[in-house]
Design a protein around this motif. Structure first.
Motif, PDB file in Angstrom:
ATOM      1  N   UNK A  50      36.516  50.303  44.291  1.00 31.94           N
ATOM      2  CA  UNK A  50      36.398  50.042  42.881  1.00 31.94           C
ATOM      3  C   UNK A  50      36.908  48.913  42.253  1.00 31.94           C
ATOM      4  N   UNK A  51      37.821  48.248  42.902  1.00 28.13           N
ATOM      5  CA  UNK A  51      38.379  46.904  42.611  1.00 28.13           C
ATOM      6  C   UNK A  51      37.290  45.738  42.923  1.00 28.13           C
ATOM      7  N   UNK A  52      36.668  45.999  44.120  1.00 26.01           N
ATOM      8  CA  UNK A  52      35.596  45.031  44.743  1.00 26.01           C
ATOM      9  C   UNK A  52      34.330  45.111  43.973  1.00 26.01           C
ATOM     10  N   UNK A  53      33.739  46.357  43.310  1.00 21.72           N
ATOM     11  CA  UNK A  53      32.808  46.548  42.653  1.00 21.72           C
ATOM     12  C   UNK A  53      33.093  45.846  41.221  1.00 21.72           C
ATOM     13  N   UNK A  54      34.279  46.283  40.501  1.00 21.38           N
ATOM     14  CA  UNK A  54      34.677  45.599  39.275  1.00 21.38           C
ATOM     15  C   UNK A  54      34.601  44.129  39.317  1.00 21.38           C
ATOM     16  N   UNK A  55      35.050  43.541  40.279  1.00 21.66           N
ATOM     17  CA  UNK A  55      35.159  42.001  40.405  1.00 21.66           C
ATOM     18  C   UNK A  55      33.432  41.602  40.676  1.00 21.66           C
ATOM     19  N   UNK A  56      32.892  42.376  41.220  1.00 23.07           N
ATOM     20  CA  UNK A  56      31.660  42.063  41.544  1.00 23.07           C
ATOM     21  C   UNK A  56      30.719  41.825  40.144  1.00 23.07           C
ATOM     22  N   UNK A  57      31.300  42.667  39.247  1.00 21.54           N
ATOM     23  CA  UNK A  57      30.767  42.870  37.959  1.00 21.54           C
ATOM     24  C   UNK A  57      31.337  41.630  36.854  1.00 21.54           C
ATOM     25  N   UNK A  58      32.580  41.534  36.969  1.00 22.90           N
ATOM     26  CA  UNK A  58      33.384  40.809  35.881  1.00 22.90           C
ATOM     27  C   UNK A  58      33.668  39.423  36.274  1.00 22.90           C
ATOM     28  N   UNK A  59      33.321  39.108  37.571  1.00 22.06           N
ATOM     29  CA  UNK A  59      33.723  37.800  38.159  1.00 22.06           C
ATOM     30  C   UNK A  59      32.915  36.762  37.235  1.00 22.06           C
ATOM     31  N   UNK A  60      31.597  36.928  37.225  1.00 23.91           N
ATOM     32  CA  UNK A  60      30.732  35.780  36.607  1.00 23.91           C
ATOM     33  C   UNK A  60      31.112  35.521  35.174  1.00 23.91           C
ATOM     34  N   UNK A  61      31.714  36.535  34.336  1.00 25.82           N
ATOM     35  CA  UNK A  61      32.196  36.445  33.200  1.00 25.82           C
ATOM     36  C   UNK A  61      33.322  35.589  33.084  1.00 25.82           C
ATOM     37  N   UNK A  62      34.467  35.629  34.147  1.00 28.35           N
ATOM     38  CA  UNK A  62      35.621  35.126  33.912  1.00 28.35           C
ATOM     39  C   UNK A  62      35.574  33.788  34.586  1.00 28.35           C
ATOM     40  N   UNK A  95      28.881  31.646  42.477  1.00 29.06           N
ATOM     41  CA  UNK A  95      28.887  32.864  42.072  1.00 29.06           C
ATOM     42  C   UNK A  95      28.221  33.901  43.075  1.00 29.06           C
ATOM     43  N   UNK A  96      26.998  33.742  43.396  1.00 27.61           N
ATOM     44  CA  UNK A  96      26.154  34.323  44.190  1.00 27.61           C
ATOM     45  C   UNK A  96      26.779  34.276  45.716  1.00 27.61           C
ATOM     46  N   UNK A  97      27.433  33.344  46.277  1.00 25.86           N
ATOM     47  CA  UNK A  97      28.344  33.413  47.507  1.00 25.86           C
ATOM     48  C   UNK A  97      29.309  34.255  47.238  1.00 25.86           C
ATOM     49  N   UNK A  98      29.973  34.284  46.033  1.00 24.57           N
ATOM     50  CA  UNK A  98      30.998  35.290  45.881  1.00 24.57           C
ATOM     51  C   UNK A  98      30.735  36.733  45.891  1.00 24.57           C
ATOM     52  N   UNK A  99      29.635  36.848  45.251  1.00 22.53           N
ATOM     53  CA  UNK A  99      28.817  38.122  45.389  1.00 22.53           C
ATOM     54  C   UNK A  99      28.498  38.767  46.916  1.00 22.53           C
ATOM     55  N   UNK A 100      28.024  37.825  47.567  1.00 27.58           N
ATOM     56  CA  UNK A 100      27.652  38.012  49.014  1.00 27.58           C
ATOM     57  C   UNK A 100      29.182  38.435  49.947  1.00 27.58           C
TER      58      UNK A 100
END
Length: 112
Positions: free
Chosen positions: A12-24, A32-37
């Motif tokens: 859940x944390x990983x998926x939440x981070x996947x969604x929220x990270x670009x905003x923060x 951002x895409x490298x982080x998503x990978x």
């Protein structure tokens, strides 16, 4: 298969981070895409651990429906491929790489 709260929380944390990270963050799109990978890799590891636990669980205690790990892995690979093709394009415009199914429940066979 029992519910593993720790794995559920980390997923859940990983998926939440996947969604929220670009905003923060103020990082570039490619960062951002490298982080998503990397986050997709973490989700893959969590799925692999869950599959191992499911395979080792007592067959009499298994649920009626089983998680479709193969379908989830295919969707992760589709997302990875789309990001790879976007970040390292062979042509000007990205192609349609298919859709993520989102349905990861499959029926359990009645026979054993």
């Amino acid at each position: 298969m029992s519910f593993n709260f720790k794995s559920h929380v980390s997923l859940s944390i990983a998926l939440s981070t996947l969604v929220l990270f670009p905003i923060l963050s103020n990082a570039s799109e490619l960062d951002e895409l490298a982080t998503t990978q990397r986050l997709l890799d973490q989700v893959q590891l969590s799925l692999d651990r869950a599959r191992t636990v499911a395979a080792q669980s007592d067959p009499n205690n298994r649920r009626r429906y089983l998680f479709a790990y193969k379908k989830a892995n295919e969707d992760l690979n589709t997302m990875r491929a789309g990001i790879d093709r976007y970040t390292q394009p062979s042509r000007a415009q990205p192609l349609d790489y298919g859709k993520v199914s989102g349905d990861y429940t499959r029926g359990r066979p009645l026979w054993r």
